[in-house]
Design a protein around this motif. Sequence first.
Motif, mmCIF file in Angstrom:
data_model
loop_
_atom_site.group_PDB
_atom_site.id
_atom_site.type_symbol
_atom_site.label_atom_id
_atom_site.label_comp_id
_atom_site.label_asym_id
_atom_site.label_seq_id
_atom_site.Cartn_x
_atom_site.Cartn_y
_atom_site.Cartn_z
ATOM 1 N N ILE A 19 4.807 96.494 12.280
ATOM 2 C CA ILE A 19 5.163 95.928 10.967
ATOM 3 C C ILE A 19 6.487 95.181 11.049
ATOM 4 O O ILE A 19 6.601 94.052 10.553
ATOM 5 C CB ILE A 19 5.248 97.043 9.906
ATOM 6 N N LEU A 20 7.486 95.803 11.664
ATOM 7 C CA LEU A 20 8.807 95.176 11.760
ATOM 8 C C LEU A 20 9.347 95.313 13.173
ATOM 9 O O LEU A 20 9.233 96.378 13.797
ATOM 10 C CB LEU A 20 9.786 95.823 10.777
ATOM 11 N N GLY A 42 6.166 93.235 5.052
ATOM 12 C CA GLY A 42 7.058 94.338 5.413
ATOM 13 C C GLY A 42 8.330 94.434 4.596
ATOM 14 O O GLY A 42 9.238 95.193 4.945
ATOM 15 N N THR A 45 8.708 97.982 3.168
ATOM 16 C CA THR A 45 8.971 98.866 4.309
ATOM 17 C C THR A 45 10.415 98.729 4.771
ATOM 18 O O THR A 45 11.101 99.728 5.031
ATOM 19 C CB THR A 45 8.016 98.534 5.465
ATOM 20 N N GLY A 212 6.814 90.222 11.328
ATOM 21 C CA GLY A 212 7.718 91.304 11.685
ATOM 22 C C GLY A 212 9.141 90.900 11.997
ATOM 23 O O GLY A 212 10.002 91.745 12.231
#
Length: 239
Positions: A19-20, A42, A45, A212
């Motif tokens: 995601i990151l 993201g 998040t 990401g």
Amino acid sequence: MSDLIDYHGIKISLSGKLILDIDHLAVKAHQCTLVTGQNGSGKTTLFKIMSGLLRPDSIQVDYQGRQMNWKQAKPVLQRDIIYLHQQPYLFDASVADNVAYGLYRRGESKNSVQKKVFQALDWANLSHLAQRHAKHLSGGEKQRVALTRARILAPSLLLLDEPTASMDNEAKQQTAYLLQRLKEEGVCVVISSHESHTVDHLADHHLCIEHGKITALEPVKQSAKVTVLNHVKNTLSHD
């Protein structure tokens, strides 16, 4: 302008998907940063990691002269950083009691809390709603109460996730006006938004999350097309 906090090596995967993967994220003190990106990029998040609410796979945090791993940073982040979701949670109580909650948790006296709550509600032009039950508020009113509740705790950093989502135009203006006031007070704010036209004139920095990674963009400078909301103080009583 010096950095308030630096995050290094942010990496997190969820359900096997990366995601990151951010090498370095610096948050400048006393400034406003706008974060944009597509749904699922993201942003939420990232905000949860930045505020100590979600453990990443790896991270290092530089804050107040300390270099910290996640275990060391988590309690510090949760103490000094407030994350506000786009649908803020309010307690089953009056507006005044919601704003006062965090101060009582800190152990402040009743007289001190009442004084600060009165001043905070006046700041947000919400004094007329002090005894209104939170469940009877509109979406825009709930967002402004949540902003007021966050501000009264004087966080080092305020993270706002889609603060004007699902509002009518008047409510968006009222919320943007409070964000403008926060910036004028020197509060460090990071805002994620799909409606960047509502808040981009506040941004000193503009970051975009894609695949990401974070990319720095040039912030939109204030122009004749941007409405500066200095006059809204007299029109905040209605949503």
